[in-house]
Design a protein around this motif. Structure first.
Motif, PDB file in Angstrom:
ATOM      1  N   LEU A 100       0.835  -1.203   0.000  1.00  0.00           N
ATOM      2  CA  LEU A 100       0.000   0.000   0.000  1.00  0.00           C
ATOM      3  C   LEU A 100       0.864   1.245   0.000  1.00  0.00           C
ATOM      4  CD1 LEU A 100      -2.747  -1.041   2.564  1.00  0.00           C
ATOM      5  CD2 LEU A 100      -2.744  -1.292   0.083  1.00  0.00           C
ATOM      6  N   VAL A 101       0.392   2.228  -0.760  1.00  0.00           N
ATOM      7  CA  VAL A 101       1.079   3.499  -0.850  1.00  0.00           C
ATOM      8  C   VAL A 101       0.353   4.550  -0.004  1.00  0.00           C
ATOM      9  CG1 VAL A 101       1.814   5.310  -2.443  1.00  0.00           C
ATOM     10  CG2 VAL A 101       1.856   2.935  -3.168  1.00  0.00           C
ATOM     11  N   ARG A 102      -0.950   4.420   0.031  1.00  0.00           N
ATOM     12  CA  ARG A 102      -1.755   5.434   0.728  1.00  0.00           C
ATOM     13  C   ARG A 102      -3.035   4.806   1.255  1.00  0.00           C
ATOM     14  NH1 ARG A 102      -4.878   9.934  -2.284  1.00  0.00           N
ATOM     15  NH2 ARG A 102      -5.797  11.013  -0.534  1.00  0.00           N
ATOM     16  N   ILE A 103      -3.373   5.145   2.506  1.00  0.00           N
ATOM     17  CA  ILE A 103      -4.659   4.755   3.097  1.00  0.00           C
ATOM     18  C   ILE A 103      -5.286   6.030   3.641  1.00  0.00           C
ATOM     19  CG2 ILE A 103      -5.821   3.482   4.927  1.00  0.00           C
ATOM     20  CD1 ILE A 103      -3.593   1.457   4.871  1.00  0.00           C
ATOM     21  N   GLU A 104      -6.550   6.208   3.311  1.00  0.00           N
ATOM     22  CA  GLU A 104      -7.263   7.399   3.780  1.00  0.00           C
ATOM     23  C   GLU A 104      -8.614   6.958   4.336  1.00  0.00           C
ATOM     24  OE1 GLU A 104      -9.375  11.219   1.673  1.00  0.00           O
ATOM     25  OE2 GLU A 104      -7.548  10.434   0.754  1.00  0.00           O
ATOM     26  N   GLU A 105      -8.925   7.432   5.544  1.00  0.00           N
ATOM     27  CA  GLU A 105     -10.207   7.090   6.180  1.00  0.00           C
ATOM     28  C   GLU A 105     -10.603   8.260   7.061  1.00  0.00           C
ATOM     29  OE1 GLU A 105     -12.767   5.887   9.368  1.00  0.00           O
ATOM     30  OE2 GLU A 105     -10.635   6.032   9.728  1.00  0.00           O
ATOM     31  N   ASP A 106     -11.807   8.753   6.872  1.00  0.00           N
ATOM     32  CA  ASP A 106     -12.261   9.897   7.678  1.00  0.00           C
ATOM     33  C   ASP A 106     -13.530   9.601   8.470  1.00  0.00           C
ATOM     34  OD1 ASP A 106     -14.235   9.874   5.771  1.00  0.00           O
ATOM     35  OD2 ASP A 106     -13.789  11.836   4.939  1.00  0.00           O
ATOM     36  N   GLY A 107     -13.833   8.338   8.643  1.00  0.00           N
ATOM     37  CA  GLY A 107     -15.052   7.971   9.375  1.00  0.00           C
ATOM     38  C   GLY A 107     -16.236   7.752   8.455  1.00  0.00           C
ATOM     39  N   VAL A 143      -7.108   0.783 -12.226  1.00  0.00           N
ATOM     40  CA  VAL A 143      -5.878  -0.019 -12.272  1.00  0.00           C
ATOM     41  C   VAL A 143      -5.079   0.501 -13.465  1.00  0.00           C
ATOM     42  CG1 VAL A 143      -4.905  -2.317 -12.546  1.00  0.00           C
ATOM     43  CG2 VAL A 143      -7.073  -2.037 -11.332  1.00  0.00           C
ATOM     44  N   LYS A 144      -3.869   0.909 -13.186  1.00  0.00           N
ATOM     45  CA  LYS A 144      -2.987   1.430 -14.238  1.00  0.00           C
ATOM     46  C   LYS A 144      -1.697   0.615 -14.236  1.00  0.00           C
ATOM     47  CE  LYS A 144      -4.224   6.292 -13.692  1.00  0.00           C
ATOM     48  NZ  LYS A 144      -3.689   7.625 -13.351  1.00  0.00           N
ATOM     49  N   THR A 145      -1.123   0.544 -15.394  1.00  0.00           N
ATOM     50  CA  THR A 145       0.181  -0.104 -15.495  1.00  0.00           C
ATOM     51  C   THR A 145       1.216   0.994 -15.660  1.00  0.00           C
ATOM     52  OG1 THR A 145      -0.827  -1.981 -16.606  1.00  0.00           O
ATOM     53  CG2 THR A 145       1.543  -1.798 -16.747  1.00  0.00           C
ATOM     54  N   GLN A 146       2.189   0.988 -14.774  1.00  0.00           N
ATOM     55  CA  GLN A 146       3.300   1.927 -14.872  1.00  0.00           C
ATOM     56  C   GLN A 146       4.577   1.148 -14.648  1.00  0.00           C
ATOM     57  OE1 GLN A 146       2.792   5.146 -12.137  1.00  0.00           O
ATOM     58  NE2 GLN A 146       1.453   6.260 -13.509  1.00  0.00           N
ATOM     59  N   GLU A 147       5.573   1.512 -15.328  1.00  0.00           N
ATOM     60  CA  GLU A 147       6.870   0.853 -15.207  1.00  0.00           C
ATOM     61  C   GLU A 147       6.705  -0.669 -15.343  1.00  0.00           C
ATOM     62  OE1 GLU A 147       8.765   2.075 -11.562  1.00  0.00           O
ATOM     63  OE2 GLU A 147       7.963   4.086 -11.787  1.00  0.00           O
ATOM     64  N   PRO A 148       6.390  -1.185 -16.527  1.00  0.00           N
ATOM     65  CA  PRO A 148       6.140  -2.608 -16.714  1.00  0.00           C
ATOM     66  C   PRO A 148       7.283  -3.522 -16.286  1.00  0.00           C
ATOM     67  CG  PRO A 148       5.727  -1.377 -18.752  1.00  0.00           C
ATOM     68  CD  PRO A 148       6.275  -0.421 -17.753  1.00  0.00           C
ATOM     69  N   GLU A 149       8.490  -3.014 -16.220  1.00  0.00           N
ATOM     70  CA  GLU A 149       9.622  -3.852 -15.834  1.00  0.00           C
ATOM     71  C   GLU A 149       9.795  -3.935 -14.322  1.00  0.00           C
ATOM     72  OE1 GLU A 149      10.248  -1.087 -18.005  1.00  0.00           O
ATOM     73  OE2 GLU A 149       9.752  -2.347 -19.692  1.00  0.00           O
ATOM     74  N   SER A 150       9.066  -3.130 -13.560  1.00  0.00           N
ATOM     75  CA  SER A 150       9.260  -3.124 -12.109  1.00  0.00           C
ATOM     76  C   SER A 150       8.613  -4.356 -11.469  1.00  0.00           C
ATOM     77  CB  SER A 150       8.672  -1.844 -11.489  1.00  0.00           C
ATOM     78  OG  SER A 150       7.279  -1.919 -11.465  1.00  0.00           O
ATOM     79  N   ILE A 151       8.895  -4.564 -10.188  1.00  0.00           N
ATOM     80  CA  ILE A 151       8.358  -5.717  -9.464  1.00  0.00           C
ATOM     81  C   ILE A 151       6.838  -5.602  -9.291  1.00  0.00           C
ATOM     82  CG2 ILE A 151       8.409  -6.906  -7.225  1.00  0.00           C
ATOM     83  CD1 ILE A 151      11.333  -6.119  -7.014  1.00  0.00           C
ATOM     84  N   ALA A 152       6.354  -4.350  -9.089  1.00  0.00           N
ATOM     85  CA  ALA A 152       4.910  -4.126  -8.912  1.00  0.00           C
ATOM     86  C   ALA A 152       4.445  -3.092  -9.940  1.00  0.00           C
ATOM     87  CB  ALA A 152       4.621  -3.643  -7.498  1.00  0.00           C
ATOM     88  N   PRO A 153       4.122  -3.538 -11.139  1.00  0.00           N
ATOM     89  CA  PRO A 153       3.814  -2.589 -12.214  1.00  0.00           C
ATOM     90  C   PRO A 153       2.399  -2.004 -12.150  1.00  0.00           C
ATOM     91  CG  PRO A 153       3.700  -4.823 -13.058  1.00  0.00           C
ATOM     92  CD  PRO A 153       4.176  -4.910 -11.640  1.00  0.00           C
ATOM     93  N   TYR A 154       1.509  -2.606 -11.393  1.00  0.00           N
ATOM     94  CA  TYR A 154       0.118  -2.154 -11.389  1.00  0.00           C
ATOM     95  C   TYR A 154      -0.129  -1.164 -10.253  1.00  0.00           C
ATOM     96  CZ  TYR A 154      -0.794  -6.096 -14.480  1.00  0.00           C
ATOM     97  OH  TYR A 154      -0.785  -6.983 -15.518  1.00  0.00           O
ATOM     98  N   LEU A 155      -0.695  -0.007 -10.598  1.00  0.00           N
ATOM     99  CA  LEU A 155      -1.187   0.957  -9.608  1.00  0.00           C
ATOM    100  C   LEU A 155      -2.681   0.704  -9.446  1.00  0.00           C
ATOM    101  CD1 LEU A 155       0.512   4.277 -10.735  1.00  0.00           C
ATOM    102  CD2 LEU A 155       0.982   2.979  -8.673  1.00  0.00           C
ATOM    103  N   VAL A 156      -3.118   0.569  -8.234  1.00  0.00           N
ATOM    104  CA  VAL A 156      -4.520   0.246  -7.992  1.00  0.00           C
ATOM    105  C   VAL A 156      -5.095   1.193  -6.939  1.00  0.00           C
ATOM    106  CG1 VAL A 156      -3.952  -1.485  -6.241  1.00  0.00           C
ATOM    107  CG2 VAL A 156      -6.128  -1.616  -7.402  1.00  0.00           C
ATOM    108  N   SER A 157      -6.379   1.515  -7.087  1.00  0.00           N
ATOM    109  CA  SER A 157      -7.067   2.305  -6.065  1.00  0.00           C
ATOM    110  C   SER A 157      -8.423   1.660  -5.779  1.00  0.00           C
ATOM    111  CB  SER A 157      -7.232   3.758  -6.506  1.00  0.00           C
ATOM    112  OG  SER A 157      -8.131   3.857  -7.580  1.00  0.00           O
TER     113      SER A 157
END
Length: 167
Positions: A100-107, A143-157
């Motif tokens: 995880l890169v970011r978690i947001e929770e406001d109730g 779901v986006k693909t960024q840096e296909p050669e990296s270990i975790a290429p998928y960005l997800v929200s």
């Protein structure tokens, strides 16, 4: 002789009537004195109780304010414990292939952004997290693909709503 008897009877009757009137007046005055004494005692007791009554009203107002505070604190505490439980569900739902890169929770709203090594990990994470008792309306954002050669290429929200205690 009959006139004297009649006069004596009249005098005795008048004296008896005066005695009865005097006795009745005495009873009435005694009763009035008792009622006056009762009224004075009642007035004195009311005067003594007036500060207690005012204090009781003040304390009742304080009590109501404290109840309102308690309800507010309980609502905040419930939200805080919900957040902890929700984060626990997130931790238990995460496959090893996601971080995880970011978690947001406001109730009310809950959002997560992360990276994944494959699309299957995203699907497992979404499926497991959807079973959380503390989330509702959970949906995959993008779901986006960024840096296909990296270990975790998928960005997800992911986004959802926090289930309140009265849902």
């Amino acid at each position: 002789y009959a006139g004297q008897v009649l006069l004596r009877q009249a005098i005795v009757s008048i004296v008896a009537a005066l005695l009865c009137a005097t006795a009745g007046l005495g009873l009435i005055q005694m009763r009035i004195a008792m009622v006056d004494g009762f009224n004075q005692a009642l007035a004195a007791e009311m005067t003594d109780q007036a500060p207690s009554y005012a204090e009781a009203r003040r304390l009742r107002g304080q009590y109501q304010k404290m109840l309102e505070r308690q309800q507010l604190i309980e609502a905040l505490d419930a939200r805080r414990s919900t957040t902890v439980l929700l984060l626990n569900d997130v931790a238990e739902s995460m496959p090893q292939d996601i971080y995880l890169v970011r978690i947001e929770e406001d109730g009310v709203v809950f959002r997560i952004e992360g990276r994944a090594s494959d699309a299957g990990a995203i699907a497992r994470f979404l499926e497991r997290l959807a079973g959380s008792a503390y989330l509702k309306d959970l949906a995959l954002g993008e779901v986006k693909t960024q840096e296909p050669e990296s270990i975790a290429p998928y960005l997800v929200s992911l986004a959802g709503k926090v289930r309140s205690s009265n849902d």
